[in-house]
Design an enzyme around this catalytic site. Structure first.
Site, PDB file in Angstrom:
ATOM      1  N   HIS A  85       0.827  -1.211   0.000  1.00 17.38           N
ATOM      2  CA  HIS A  85       0.000   0.000   0.000  1.00 17.38           C
ATOM      3  C   HIS A  85       0.859   1.257   0.000  1.00 17.38           C
ATOM      4  CE1 HIS A  85       0.373   0.838   4.427  1.00 17.38           C
ATOM      5  NE2 HIS A  85       0.412  -0.475   4.547  1.00 17.38           N
ATOM      6  N   ASP A  87      -0.114   4.355   1.108  1.00 21.78           N
ATOM      7  CA  ASP A  87      -0.374   5.374   2.134  1.00 21.78           C
ATOM      8  C   ASP A  87       0.390   5.089   3.419  1.00 21.78           C
ATOM      9  OD1 ASP A  87      -2.162   3.118   2.519  1.00 21.78           O
ATOM     10  OD2 ASP A  87      -3.225   4.312   4.023  1.00 21.78           O
ATOM     11  N   ASP A 147       6.472   1.308   6.279  1.00 25.00           N
ATOM     12  CA  ASP A 147       5.124   0.742   6.214  1.00 25.00           C
ATOM     13  C   ASP A 147       4.320   1.630   5.293  1.00 25.00           C
ATOM     14  OD1 ASP A 147       2.622  -0.293   6.592  1.00 25.00           O
ATOM     15  OD2 ASP A 147       2.422   0.337   8.668  1.00 25.00           O
ATOM     16  N   GLU A 181      -4.896   1.881   2.917  1.00 21.44           N
ATOM     17  CA  GLU A 181      -4.895   0.677   3.749  1.00 21.44           C
ATOM     18  C   GLU A 181      -5.065   1.060   5.211  1.00 21.44           C
ATOM     19  OE1 GLU A 181      -3.101  -2.746   6.062  1.00 21.44           O
ATOM     20  OE2 GLU A 181      -2.601  -0.635   6.105  1.00 21.44           O
ATOM     21  N   HIS A 386       4.298   3.126  12.318  1.00 20.97           N
ATOM     22  CA  HIS A 386       3.404   4.191  12.799  1.00 20.97           C
ATOM     23  C   HIS A 386       4.071   5.028  13.900  1.00 20.97           C
ATOM     24  CE1 HIS A 386      -0.443   1.841  11.432  1.00 20.97           C
ATOM     25  NE2 HIS A 386       0.576   1.649  10.633  1.00 20.97           N
TER      26      HIS A 386
END
Ligand SMILES: [Zn+2]
Length: 415
Positions: A85, A87, A147, A181, A386
């Site tokens: 993904h 994003d 990520d 995502e 994150h």
């Protein structure tokens, strides 16, 4: 060969990291933020440069590219997809990312730019497994975006390797890049009928050597409290405060079953947002569990708690809206074990010991599995997702990219 992969994935991750692709849960556009188109367009032109001609950028916010089978005989090999993904998560800013590469890491603390934040092996002991290897971080003011830009870099590098070597025999390969995502809604509009892959692999897992075929069952409960507002000077016996109702509900959620208090195979309730005023308030609760019946039991418990609050506040009303977000993909994947068997052999032939783990979350792969295409997850070499402490190891990323190549070749060998 490892060196070539390591250089290519690093260079790509650095290029993608600076594109602001943070998604936005509150946006209703598709994708939720325009920066995600920018990265899809970069990917599209890179794939064209590799000589790949079958590339579709779809209005729904997806890019699907196809590498044809090496020769006609290999058309019988099942088409296999690899997915990542574009994003990044909302938890930490993804704007103005300044990546830094620490060459041949010595095992010391890593200052994150001039931000004052330090990435230390004392808090992040996985760093010590990367002594002597290259490490990539951001500068402490943003996340890195490994990520899942590490996953993108690994898939495209594998495509570069394969397209430059027509002598390598393989079946059809699809490269799939998704948006949003992190909002959990990206796959809502995925045009699965456009996919030819019988199996798919998501490159969206942390660490090294892991393969994940199990994720949470996920439900979202919006609990809406309606009160009766009144002038506060005359409120006695008349006012029903929706804020107090919401607080009373939150206090009933068992703290022992929260994300802060659980790990491993334990599930949880998590009140994630609270909004409102005296007249109306709402609380969003995430429910997660590997076991479906446990997840359903928790959603029923939320209904019970809502009813208790309603009876404790005469005149007030409580309503619960529950939504299934995604399901544990384990059952569907274990019905078709070849998808994991091939992956296990491919990880081993890249020289890594495969390790089966469970995702305390979900992936686009779980959504795709629910659509009928088994899609386990592969490690992508990043850590601390994150977070401003996010980092990636170039060597692990190179290994993930080699696992993609091996998996493609392994499917052709199996036929
Ligand atoms: Zn991810």
């Amino acid at each position: 060969m490892q060196h070539w992969f390591s250089e290519r994935v690093t260079e790509r991750l650095l290029r993608y990291a600076v594109v602001d692709t943070q998604s936005d849960r509150s946006s209703t556009s598709r994708p939720t933020t325009p920066g995600q188109w920018d990265l899809l367009n970069i990917i599209s032109s890179e794939l064209q440069d590799l000589g790949i001609t079958d590339i579709s950028v779809l209005d729904e916010g997806f890019l699907i590219a196809r590498i044809p089978p090496t020769n006609r005989r290999l058309e019988q090999v099942p088409a296999v997809g690899f997915m990542a993904h574009v994003d990044t998560a909302e938890d930490v800013s993804g704007r103005g990312v300044v990546p830094q590469v620490i060459k041949e890491y010595t095992g010391n603390d890593i200052p994150l730019g001039t931000s004052g934040y330090v990435l230390s092996p004392k808090e992040h002991p996985e760093l010590l497994s990367c002594v002597g290897k290259d490490i990539i971080t951001a500068d402490g003011t943003t996340l890195l975006g490994a990520d899942d830009k590490a996953g993108i870099a690994e898939i495209i590098t594998a495509a570069e390797y394969l397209t430059a070597r027509p002598e390598l025999e393989h079946g059809a390969v699809e490269l799939i890049f998704t948006t949003d995502e992190e909002t959990g809604r990206g796959m809502d509009h995925f045009p699965v009928e456009k996919l030819r892959s019988r199996y798919c692999y998501t490159l969206d897992g942390p660490g090294r050597g892991t393969m994940e075929a199990e994720c949470f069952n996920a439900l979202k409960c919006d609990v809406i409290f309606t009160g009766v507002s009144y002038h506060l000077g005359n409120a006695r016996g008349r006012m029903v405060n929706a804020v107090t109702m919401a607080a009373s509900f939150i206090s009933m959620l068992p703290q022992a079953e929260s994300p802060e208090a659980t790990d491993g195979r334990f599930g949880y309730y998590c009140p994630l947002t609270v909004t409102g005023d005296a007249e109306q308030a709402s609380v969003t609760v995430f429910i997660r569990d590997f076991d479906r019946t446990e997840a359903v039991r928790r959603s029923e418990a939320v209904e019970q708690m809502a009813r208790s609050v309603q009876s404790a506040f005469p005149g007030g009303a409580v309503r619960v809206e529950t939504l299934w977000q995604y399901e544990n993909m384990y059952d569907a994947i274990s019905r078709d074990p070849k998808v994991l068997d091939v992956l296990k052999r491919s990880i081993a032939s890249a020289g890594i010991t495969p390790e089966m783990t469970s995702i305390r979350g979900g992936t686009d792969g779980a959504r795709l599995t629910a659509m009928g295409i088994p899609a386990p997850n592969i490690f992508s070499g990043g850590f601390n997702y994150h977070s401003r402490y996010e980092w990636a190891c170039a060597d692990y990323m190179a290994e993930a990219s080699r696992v993609v190549v091996e998996t493609v070749l392994q499917w052709a060998r199996e036929e």
